[in-house]
Enzyme design. Structure first.
Site, PDB file in Angstrom:
ATOM      1  N   ASP A 267       7.309  39.561  25.526  1.00  0.00           N
ATOM      2  CA  ASP A 267       8.597  39.188  25.135  1.00  0.00           C
ATOM      3  C   ASP A 267       8.584  39.028  23.707  1.00  0.00           C
ATOM      4  O   ASP A 267       7.396  38.949  22.773  1.00  0.00           O
ATOM      5  CB  ASP A 267       9.210  37.899  25.676  1.00  0.00           C
ATOM      6  CG  ASP A 267      10.596  37.932  25.752  1.00  0.00           C
ATOM      7  OD1 ASP A 267      11.258  37.231  26.720  1.00  0.00           O
ATOM      8  OD2 ASP A 267      11.211  38.387  25.034  1.00  0.00           O
ATOM      9  N   TYR A 268       9.720  38.756  23.148  1.00  0.00           N
ATOM     10  CA  TYR A 268      10.070  38.908  21.451  1.00  0.00           C
ATOM     11  C   TYR A 268       9.069  38.121  20.718  1.00  0.00           C
ATOM     12  O   TYR A 268       9.189  36.842  21.040  1.00  0.00           O
ATOM     13  CB  TYR A 268      11.411  38.818  21.213  1.00  0.00           C
ATOM     14  CG  TYR A 268      12.036  39.030  19.826  1.00  0.00           C
ATOM     15  CD1 TYR A 268      11.593  38.502  18.712  1.00  0.00           C
ATOM     16  CD2 TYR A 268      12.844  40.258  19.712  1.00  0.00           C
ATOM     17  CE1 TYR A 268      12.053  38.838  17.601  1.00  0.00           C
ATOM     18  CE2 TYR A 268      13.245  40.554  18.488  1.00  0.00           C
ATOM     19  CZ  TYR A 268      13.053  40.025  17.495  1.00  0.00           C
ATOM     20  OH  TYR A 268      13.334  40.418  16.073  1.00  0.00           O
TER      21      TYR A 268
END
Ligand code: GLC
Length: 743
Positions: A267-268
């Site tokens: 994820d980011y």
């Protein structure tokens, strides 16, 4: 390209080139000129121009013309002219925005999700996108967590059906991603992200392995079994280790046990965040831990790009780990046919004709109407309820959502508010001047709402401005027989990083409800929300409640279709609506405990609250129709079975009302005694049943061993003999029960 050619290409690439295939950057790195990039985002993120040139994928860039240009420019610069992957969050629609996933879950019809994802894939593909970061399949049980809006609710079985349907909608069932208008899907967030303590986003997750496996892992597995091409790591820790650095979770469970061989993307900046979790000393260690855990793509951090080469050169990691990841990225590009056709389905002409086309809008309108949940619809002394509206009854539409087009969700990042149909627009089309309107108040009243991704901006109001709006609404309410109040959460109150400590509608709207109720009791509330809310006051001051969630582009039309009875409400709650936030987390499939409190008991030493009920205000699986459907006692065709046998549970439904109705018959099963405590009941089947007035139909559910087993802490499917109870009904509180024995 053949696998052999792919391996040849891999063998020909430099170490840094292979590492750059594991880098994902957002669009900012590709829209400015090289100078701007070098002194702007690249410098800020500590990556080289070479990395930008050779990055394997782009986050958040779409548009046929734009993506083609980027592809052309960067393939030319690439030493091996490798095409880039274009990835984006297409969660519940690209431009034609469907109801938010929590709404789709309320339809109790995975085909809705399949259709929505198919249409989303078509619109996304013609804009040049290759992958979507969807479906989010996290199990959720705490309405305080803002991302409830992206889930399909609190039940593992329901979530699993939607996970499968969504992956098939995006990718097709053939698994051939070169097929036209198909895009790669990404099951997220692996794993257990929805169990964040206290419903606070990104917070710690702590649970036993049996619970993790039995409840939380099921829906990811369903998406992976449907051949999802990617999986995304979650921000949270699992047993104290951040998911992105968790070898047990990623290598043992995801890769080995679930057999996932696709691309694992972080994820980011989640790889970098292992530093802030306190398990990585620095970006170098973060890169080491996460590549060893098997994370292939580093989304928006430079941990991999800036450290992996040195880690290999210093002999701290084996280059094979890089090859493993780079090959999976190349294989995904190959599955999409990008080596032969780097643009895939990008098409400027189709962008104009396919996006927001009439057929897509009709599909979104139909889908939305099936997601609405009618929570109450009390009759007055003359035997009439406010809904469906009747021409002869003078009606007013009041509330801040009447003319709001901001009715998608905060994850409809590619959608345009301007393309949404508001309730007001649909009502004027449908009723002309027969219905009167008043805004009544702003959505949020005093707070300045600056939309995160899109939407209208609301500014604080002076007291006189508030009073003026209230007064208009009250004066109008005095002159009509029925009032429909359109209330609910603002877009900014739901979604990522939008956890709430309270579950009330905005205060200014509660004031509007009270003032209207003071002059007119015939109120139907239409509720826009991305999560279960505390509806005690709304329920006290209204005769009808229709939950419309975040209905999307065609929301206004769908709401008027249901308010007028053109479509009957047929949704069911995919998540319990609590008595108040103090009950959270709350879910129907709870354990009995050693001191189960019968509803309403005042016995002291029972598992209950002394200051409020234990049961939710509206339970999982609940939802009314406009008609009245009765159900017979559940009958079993036998009262014992072996593990290879089956039992059929049947009921007869009859529509004794005077309009057509669609009921969702639900099958729950309880394992009365087992080696570990089992839920008091678990959803194991459901069927939508449409009945014309006067019609009756017998419905049967087949009960086989797979509906009786559970998963233990080591991941073994366990089937234990003994007593089982079957519950069949219209929601999770049904007492329509029968029993059998598994021999
Ligand atoms: C976000 C979300 C994730 C999304 C990703 C890319 O932080 O957690 O769901 O896919 O970033 O936008």
């Amino acid at each position: 390209m053949t696998q052999e050619k792919l391996l040849e290409l891999l063998g020909d690439m430099s170490l840094q080139e292979k590492i750059d295939q594991l880098l994902q950057l957002n669009e900012n790195f590709y829209t400015g000129n090289e100078q701007e990039v070098a002194t702007g985002p690249a410098r800020d993120m500590g990556i080289t121009e070479e990395d930008v040139k050779c990055a394997g994928s782009i986050l958040g860039s779409y548009g046929a013309k734009k993506t083609k240009k980027i592809q052309d420019d960067y393939m030319a610069k690439q030493p091996h002219h490798i095409p880039m992957l274009f990835m984006m969050d297409v969660i519940h629609g690209m431009k034609t925005i469907f109801p938010a996933p929590i709404a789709q879950g309320a339809a109790f019809d995975p085909n809705i999700a399949k259709m929505a994802c198919d249409i989303a894939a078509r619109e996304a593909a013609v804009t040049g996108l290759h992958c979507t970061f969807s479906p989010m399949v996290d199990l959720v049980r705490d309405a305080r967590w803002g991302r409830v809006v992206e889930s399909t609710g609190e039940d593992p079985y329901l979530n699993s059906l939607y996970a499968k349907a969504s992956v098939e909608g995006f990718q097709g069932e053939s698994g051939d991603l070169t097929e036209k208008f198909k895009i790669a899907s990404c099951v997220k967030h692996f794993a257990g992200y929805g169990a964040a303590e206290a419903g606070r986003d990104y917070n710690t997750v702590e649970m036993s392995r049996p619970a993790f496996r039995e409840y939380y892992l099921k829906s990811y597995k369903a998406g992976i079994d449907a051949k999802a091409a990617l999986v995304m790591t979650s921000f949270n820790t699992v047993e104290g280790v951040p998911a992105s650095a968790n070898k047990w979770l990623m290598r043992d469970i995801l890769r080995k046990e679930m057999g996932f061989d696709g691309v694992l993307i972080s994820d980011y900046a989640a790889i970098e965040e292992t530093i802030y979790h306190g398990v990585s000393e620095d970006k170098r260690e973060a890169a080491k831990k996460c590549i060893e855990a098997g994370v292939d793509i580093d989304m928006m951090s430079n941990c991999y790009a800036a450290n992996l080469k040195k880690l290999v050169e210093d002999g701290e990691i084996d280059e094979k780990l890089i090859d493993e990841g780079a090959l999976r990225v190349l294989e995904l590009k190959n599955k999409l046919g990008l080596f032969e056709n780097p643009y895939k389905d990008a098409d400027e002409k189709l962008e104009k004709t396919m996006i927001l086309s009439e057929p897509h809008r009709i599909a979104a309108r139909e889908a939305a109407a099936r997601t609405f949940v009618l929570l109450k619809n009390d009759k007055d002394d003359s035997g009439f309820s406010v809904l469906p509206l009747r021409e002869e009854k003078k009606t007013a539409f009041i509330g801040p959502f009447v003319d709001s087009k901001d009715i998608m969700s905060s994850w409809a990042v590619t959608g345009d508010v301007s393309s949404c149909v508001s309730v007001g627009q649909a009502a004027r089309e449908n009723f002309g001047k027969k219905v009167l309107f008043a805004k009544g108040c702003e959505i949020l009243g005093d707070d300045v709402h600056v939309p995160s991704f899109m939407g209208e901006v609301h500014y604080p109001q002076t007291e006189e401005e508030k009073e003026k709006l209230f007064a208009e609404a009250v004066e109008l309410a005095k002159t009509v027989e029925n009032v429909v109040l359109f209330l609910g959460e603002d877009t900014s109150q739901t979604g990522e990083a939008a956890s709430r400590g309270f579950l009330d509608i905005p205060e200014v709207q509660s004031e509007l409800l009270k003032r209207v109720h003071a002059v007119n009791k015939n109120i139907a509330v239409v509720l826009f929300t991305g999560r279960p809310l505390d509806l005690r006051e709304v329920s006290k001051l209204s005769r009808s409640i229709l939950v419309v969630w975040r209905p999307g582009t065609e929301g206004g039309h769908a709401i008027v279709d249901v308010l007028t009875g053109k479509r009957g409400p047929c949704g069911k709650l995919p998540m319990s609506f609590p008595y108040c936030v103090g009950q959270e987390p709350i879910h129907y499939d709870r354990l009995a405990t050693g001191r189960f409190a019968e509803p309403g008991t005042k016995e002291k030493f029972k598992s209950r609250y002394i200051d409020m009920p234990t049961e939710p205000l509206y339970p999982f699986g609940f939802g009314l129709t406009y008609t009245d459907i009765t159900m017979s006692e559940v009958k079993l065709d036998r009262n014992e079975m072996t593990k290879d046998g089956k039992i059929t549970a049947t009921v007869t439904l009859k529509n004794i009302g005077d309009v057509v109705g669609v009921e969702t018959l639900q099958l729950y099963i309880k394992d009365v005694k087992a080696s570990i405590a089992r839920p008091m009941r678990q959803l194991k089947g459901f069927e939508k049943v449409e009945l014309m007035p006067g019609n009756a139909r017998e419905i049967g559910f087949e009960i086989t061993a797979d509906k009786l087993s559970f998963v233990d802490g080591d991941g073994n499917e366990v089937l234990e003999k003994g007593d089982f109870e079957v519950y069949v009904g219209f929601d999770s509180t049904t007492e329509n029960k029968a029993s059998f024995v598994l021999k």
